[in-house]
Design an enzyme around this catalytic site. Structure first.
Site, PDB file in Angstrom:
ATOM      1  N   LYS A  94     -15.231   1.240   1.650  1.00 12.44           N
ATOM      2  CA  LYS A  94     -15.634   0.740   2.975  1.00 12.44           C
ATOM      3  C   LYS A  94     -17.096   0.318   3.009  1.00 12.44           C
ATOM      4  O   LYS A  94     -17.956   0.989   2.437  1.00 12.44           O
ATOM      5  CB  LYS A  94     -15.407   1.815   4.039  1.00 12.44           C
ATOM      6  CG  LYS A  94     -14.048   2.475   3.997  1.00 12.44           C
ATOM      7  CD  LYS A  94     -13.829   3.401   5.196  1.00 12.44           C
ATOM      8  CE  LYS A  94     -12.625   4.294   4.984  1.00 12.44           C
ATOM      9  NZ  LYS A  94     -12.899   5.492   4.168  1.00 12.44           N
ATOM     10  N   SER A 129     -11.807  -0.341  10.300  1.00 11.44           N
ATOM     11  CA  SER A 129     -11.619   1.091  10.510  1.00 11.44           C
ATOM     12  C   SER A 129     -12.342   1.491  11.790  1.00 11.44           C
ATOM     13  O   SER A 129     -13.296   0.831  12.202  1.00 11.44           O
ATOM     14  CB  SER A 129     -12.169   1.821   9.280  1.00 11.44           C
ATOM     15  OG  SER A 129     -12.342   3.181   9.542  1.00 11.44           O
ATOM     16  N   GLY A 171      -1.676   8.551   1.106  1.00 10.40           N
ATOM     17  CA  GLY A 171      -2.958   8.307   0.457  1.00 10.40           C
ATOM     18  C   GLY A 171      -3.818   9.551   0.385  1.00 10.40           C
ATOM     19  O   GLY A 171      -3.690  10.470   1.202  1.00 10.40           O
ATOM     20  N   LYS A 183      -7.906  19.863  -1.458  1.00 11.21           N
ATOM     21  CA  LYS A 183      -9.009  20.077  -2.409  1.00 11.21           C
ATOM     22  C   LYS A 183      -8.640  21.043  -3.533  1.00 11.21           C
ATOM     23  O   LYS A 183      -9.510  21.504  -4.270  1.00 11.21           O
ATOM     24  CB  LYS A 183     -10.251  20.556  -1.659  1.00 11.21           C
ATOM     25  CG  LYS A 183     -10.776  19.494  -0.698  1.00 11.21           C
ATOM     26  CD  LYS A 183     -12.156  19.811  -0.195  1.00 11.21           C
ATOM     27  CE  LYS A 183     -12.456  19.112   1.104  1.00 11.21           C
ATOM     28  NZ  LYS A 183     -11.726  19.708   2.269  1.00 11.21           N
ATOM     29  N   SER A 184      -7.368  21.352  -3.666  1.00 15.38           N
ATOM     30  CA  SER A 184      -6.959  22.153  -4.830  1.00 15.38           C
ATOM     31  C   SER A 184      -5.688  21.521  -5.389  1.00 15.38           C
ATOM     32  O   SER A 184      -5.001  20.763  -4.685  1.00 15.38           O
ATOM     33  CB  SER A 184      -6.676  23.594  -4.414  1.00 15.38           C
ATOM     34  OG  SER A 184      -5.516  23.630  -3.605  1.00 15.38           O
ATOM     35  N   MET A 238       0.839  -1.197   0.000  1.00 15.78           N
ATOM     36  CA  MET A 238       0.000   0.000   0.000  1.00 15.78           C
ATOM     37  C   MET A 238       0.878   1.252   0.000  1.00 15.78           C
ATOM     38  O   MET A 238       1.731   1.402   0.882  1.00 15.78           O
ATOM     39  CB  MET A 238      -0.858  -0.031   1.267  1.00 15.78           C
ATOM     40  CG  MET A 238      -1.759   1.159   1.417  1.00 15.78           C
ATOM     41  SD  MET A 238      -2.939   0.907   2.774  1.00 15.78           S
ATOM     42  CE  MET A 238      -1.833   0.983   4.168  1.00 15.78           C
ATOM     43  N   ASP A 277      -8.670   6.538  -0.951  1.00 12.74           N
ATOM     44  CA  ASP A 277      -9.522   5.983   0.108  1.00 12.74           C
ATOM     45  C   ASP A 277     -10.959   6.481  -0.084  1.00 12.74           C
ATOM     46  O   ASP A 277     -11.214   7.684  -0.033  1.00 12.74           O
ATOM     47  CB  ASP A 277      -9.004   6.445   1.473  1.00 12.74           C
ATOM     48  CG  ASP A 277      -9.874   5.938   2.606  1.00 12.74           C
ATOM     49  OD1 ASP A 277      -9.732   4.742   2.952  1.00 12.74           O
ATOM     50  OD2 ASP A 277     -10.698   6.713   3.136  1.00 12.74           O
ATOM     51  N   GLY A 290      -7.621  10.996   0.610  1.00 12.83           N
ATOM     52  CA  GLY A 290      -8.949  10.665   1.152  1.00 12.83           C
ATOM     53  C   GLY A 290     -10.023  11.382   0.366  1.00 12.83           C
ATOM     54  O   GLY A 290      -9.848  12.527  -0.070  1.00 12.83           O
ATOM     55  N   THR A 291     -11.166  10.711   0.181  1.00  9.14           N
ATOM     56  CA  THR A 291     -12.208  11.288  -0.691  1.00  9.14           C
ATOM     57  C   THR A 291     -13.455  11.713   0.085  1.00  9.14           C
ATOM     58  O   THR A 291     -14.536  11.778  -0.489  1.00  9.14           O
ATOM     59  CB  THR A 291     -12.596  10.290  -1.797  1.00  9.14           C
ATOM     60  OG1 THR A 291     -13.201   9.147  -1.185  1.00  9.14           O
ATOM     61  CG2 THR A 291     -11.396   9.866  -2.612  1.00  9.14           C
TER      62      THR A 291
HETATM   63  N1  LIG Z   1     -12.533   5.871   8.764  1.00  9.21           N
HETATM   64  C1  LIG Z   1     -13.141   6.964   9.125  1.00  9.21           C
HETATM   65  O1  LIG Z   1     -14.091   6.968   9.904  1.00  9.21           O
HETATM   66  C2  LIG Z   1     -12.647   8.253   8.562  1.00  9.21           C
HETATM   67  C3  LIG Z   1     -12.996   9.447   9.202  1.00  9.21           C
HETATM   68  C4  LIG Z   1     -12.499  10.629   8.664  1.00  9.21           C
HETATM   69  C5  LIG Z   1     -11.704  10.625   7.536  1.00  9.21           C
HETATM   70  N2  LIG Z   1     -11.411   9.445   6.920  1.00  9.21           N
HETATM   71  C6  LIG Z   1     -10.592   9.398   5.684  1.00  9.21           C
HETATM   72  O2  LIG Z   1      -9.419  10.128   5.890  1.00  9.21           O
HETATM   73  C7  LIG Z   1      -9.294  11.142   4.894  1.00  9.21           C
HETATM   74  C8  LIG Z   1      -8.481  12.263   5.444  1.00  9.21           C
HETATM   75  O3  LIG Z   1      -9.106  12.851   6.597  1.00  9.21           O
HETATM   76  P1  LIG Z   1      -9.225  14.400   6.721  1.00  9.21           P
HETATM   77  O4  LIG Z   1     -10.027  14.925   5.593  1.00  9.21           O
HETATM   78  O5  LIG Z   1      -9.639  14.719   8.091  1.00  9.21           O
HETATM   79  O6  LIG Z   1      -7.688  14.817   6.475  1.00  9.21           O
HETATM   80  P2  LIG Z   1      -6.888  16.100   6.723  1.00  9.21           P
HETATM   81  O7  LIG Z   1      -5.969  16.209   5.550  1.00  9.21           O
HETATM   82  O8  LIG Z   1      -6.345  16.062   8.114  1.00  9.21           O
HETATM   83  O9  LIG Z   1      -7.905  17.309   6.733  1.00  9.21           O
HETATM   84  C9  LIG Z   1      -8.423  17.886   5.576  1.00  9.21           C
HETATM   85  C10 LIG Z   1      -8.546  19.367   5.864  1.00  9.21           C
HETATM   86  O10 LIG Z   1      -7.236  19.904   5.883  1.00  9.21           O
HETATM   87  C11 LIG Z   1      -7.175  21.007   5.002  1.00  9.21           C
HETATM   88  N3  LIG Z   1      -5.896  20.915   4.264  1.00  9.21           N
HETATM   89  C12 LIG Z   1      -5.496  19.951   3.398  1.00  9.21           C
HETATM   90  N4  LIG Z   1      -4.271  20.211   2.959  1.00  9.21           N
HETATM   91  C13 LIG Z   1      -3.881  21.373   3.538  1.00  9.21           C
HETATM   92  C14 LIG Z   1      -2.721  22.148   3.473  1.00  9.21           C
HETATM   93  N5  LIG Z   1      -1.694  21.788   2.710  1.00  9.21           N
HETATM   94  N6  LIG Z   1      -2.657  23.280   4.212  1.00  9.21           N
HETATM   95  C15 LIG Z   1      -3.678  23.665   4.987  1.00  9.21           C
HETATM   96  N7  LIG Z   1      -4.820  22.961   5.093  1.00  9.21           N
HETATM   97  C16 LIG Z   1      -4.922  21.819   4.382  1.00  9.21           C
HETATM   98  C17 LIG Z   1      -8.336  20.888   4.070  1.00  9.21           C
HETATM   99  O11 LIG Z   1      -8.738  22.199   3.804  1.00  9.21           O
HETATM  100  P3  LIG Z   1      -9.571  22.615   2.489  1.00  9.21           P
HETATM  101  O12 LIG Z   1     -10.913  21.976   2.657  1.00  9.21           O
HETATM  102  O13 LIG Z   1      -9.621  24.111   2.621  1.00  9.21           O
HETATM  103  O14 LIG Z   1      -8.783  22.142   1.325  1.00  9.21           O
HETATM  104  C18 LIG Z   1      -9.363  20.131   4.883  1.00  9.21           C
HETATM  105  O15 LIG Z   1     -10.162  21.038   5.629  1.00  9.21           O
HETATM  106  C19 LIG Z   1     -10.746  11.438   4.487  1.00  9.21           C
HETATM  107  O16 LIG Z   1     -10.884  12.043   3.229  1.00  9.21           O
HETATM  108  C20 LIG Z   1     -11.296  10.034   4.488  1.00  9.21           C
HETATM  109  O17 LIG Z   1     -10.896   9.349   3.315  1.00  9.21           O
HETATM  110  C21 LIG Z   1     -11.851   8.277   7.439  1.00  9.21           C
END
Ligand SMILES: NC(=O)c1ccc[n+]([C@@H]2O[C@H](COP(=O)([O-])OP(=O)(O)OC[C@H]3O[C@@H](n4cnc5c(N)ncnc54)[C@H](OP(=O)(O)O)[C@@H]3O)[C@@H](O)[C@H]2O)c1
Length: 309
Positions: A86, A169, A25, A265-266, A21, A52, A27-28
């Site tokens: 999932k 998970s 990764g 997201k960009s 893996m 993911d 996340g979507t």
């Molecule tokens: N198993 C579960 O129950 C579970 C729960 C939660 C998540 N997940 C998985 O884990 C993935 C990741 O989790 P997460 O979305 O919490 O991850 P994260 O990367 O910690 O948080 C995403 C947030 O961080 C911001 N961000 C991303 N890159 C950045 C950067 N370079 N500088 C500043 N801010 C930044 C994004 O802002 P913007 O929106 O402004 O871009 C978004 O608000 C999810 O997409 C999903 O696939 C699983």
């Protein structure tokens, strides 16, 4: 900075399945369909190969469209991708597992999955309502199915060949132990919230001892402000090593031997989050000494997703 390519290409071996893996990764968990397509495309362009997904995110079709476009462009082969989705809580009954898996596969437009996870260890009342509740807002749990029943149905998916690896998970160490001890096919991956405020050291140690890949979500603290991205230790290290706070947090996660999911997201943030490099040992140790403790997502306690609108 030392050695800029190692962490980006790092792969974590799995105890079953084919291949490994990619540690980094994408996340979507993205509510907007158009943003899902654009962000997935940008992640592919930036170099992400691990995606993911989840039935519960409601956007497997959009992720699939972006992945199909990447594959059709010819520069990426299916074998280069590692795609996970999932099983949602309402599909824990064994007879619902294969139909749910096939439906996800169909929405993603794929012929096999690299990894299928049980999204949470909580079974909800089976049916089409993904969030079944009584009039007081209490979740209808399904007491007639155990996690082991569901796991056995997951094992059959591996036997049938369309799913290469299976995992869990939002599980605690105790929950993982129960399945690990009884499983014919041991969990390959455990996906949980983890970052410097929630290092999950005990779970990580168990996983590393047993060859179970530890996959961290919310490595940037889900972007919640103020939070990890503004933490003074992280910000100071970022300035010192000439990286951003996001890059420092992602590098720390991969350097400690976990895989990690992030959701830029960009296009610019996708490039930024992919461009990580090894931290000097003193910086790595300094992050390990952070004392703040915070769980951001309570899903592990109830099965109710914390970050899904
Ligand atoms: N198993 C579960 O129950 C579970 C729960 C939660 C998540 N997940 C998985 O884990 C993935 C990741 O989790 P997460 O979305 O919490 O991850 P994260 O990367 O910690 O948080 C995403 C947030 O961080 C911001 N961000 C991303 N890159 C950045 C950067 N370079 N500088 C500043 N801010 C930044 C994004 O802002 P913007 O929106 O402004 O871009 C978004 O608000 C999810 O997409 C999903 O696939 C699983």
């Amino acid at each position: 900075m030392i050695d800029s390519s190692d962490l980006r290409m790092k792969r974590i071996p799995l105890n079953h399945g084919i291949g490994q893996m990619p540690a980094l990764g994408f996340g979507t968990l993205i509510p907007d369909p158009a943003v899902t397509i654009a962000a997935t495309r940008d992640a592919l362009e930036a170099g992400f190969r691990h995606f993911d997904c989840a039935e519960r995110y409601g956007n497997e079709r959009e992720v699939g469209r972006a992945l199909q476009a990447g594959l059709a462009a010819g520069r990426i082969a299916r074998a280069d991708l590692f795609v996970t989705t999932k099983l949602w809580n309402t599909n824990h009954r064994p007879e619902r597992v294969e139909p749910a898996f096939e439906a996800s596969l169909d929405r993603l437009g794929l012929e096999y999955l690299d990894l299928y996870l049980i999204h949470t260890p909580f079974a909800f009342r089976p049916g089409d309502d993904q969030d079944p509740r009584d009039q007081n807002g209490n979740v209808f749990y399904d007491r007639d199915v155990t996690l082991l029943d569901t796991w056995k149905a997951m094992e059959s998916l591996v036997d049938h060949g369309k799913c290469r690896a299976i995992g869990l998970s939002d599980i605690t160490l105790n929950g993982l132990l129960t399945i690990y001890e009884s499983a014919r096919i041991k969990p390959a991956v455990v996906q949980v919230e983890s970052h410097p405020y929630l290092p999950e050291a005990e779970l990580l140690e168990f996983c590393q001892g047993k060859g179970v890949a530890f996959l961290a979500f919310a490595p940037l603290g889900h972007g919640i402000k103020p939070g990890l991205l503004e933490d003074p230790v992280i910000s100071a290290i970022a300035a010192r090593v000439e990286k951003t706070s996001a890059q420092v947090l992602l590098a720390w996660a991969v350097q400690r031997g976990t895989a990690v999911l992030t959701t830029p997201k960009s296009a610019a943030r996708a490039r930024e989050n992919f461009d990580i490099s090894t931290l000097p040992q003193d910086a790595f140790d300094e992050i390990n000494r952070i004392q703040t403790r915070q769980r951001l997502n309570q899903v592990v306690k109830t099965g109710v997703p914390g970050f899904i609108p």
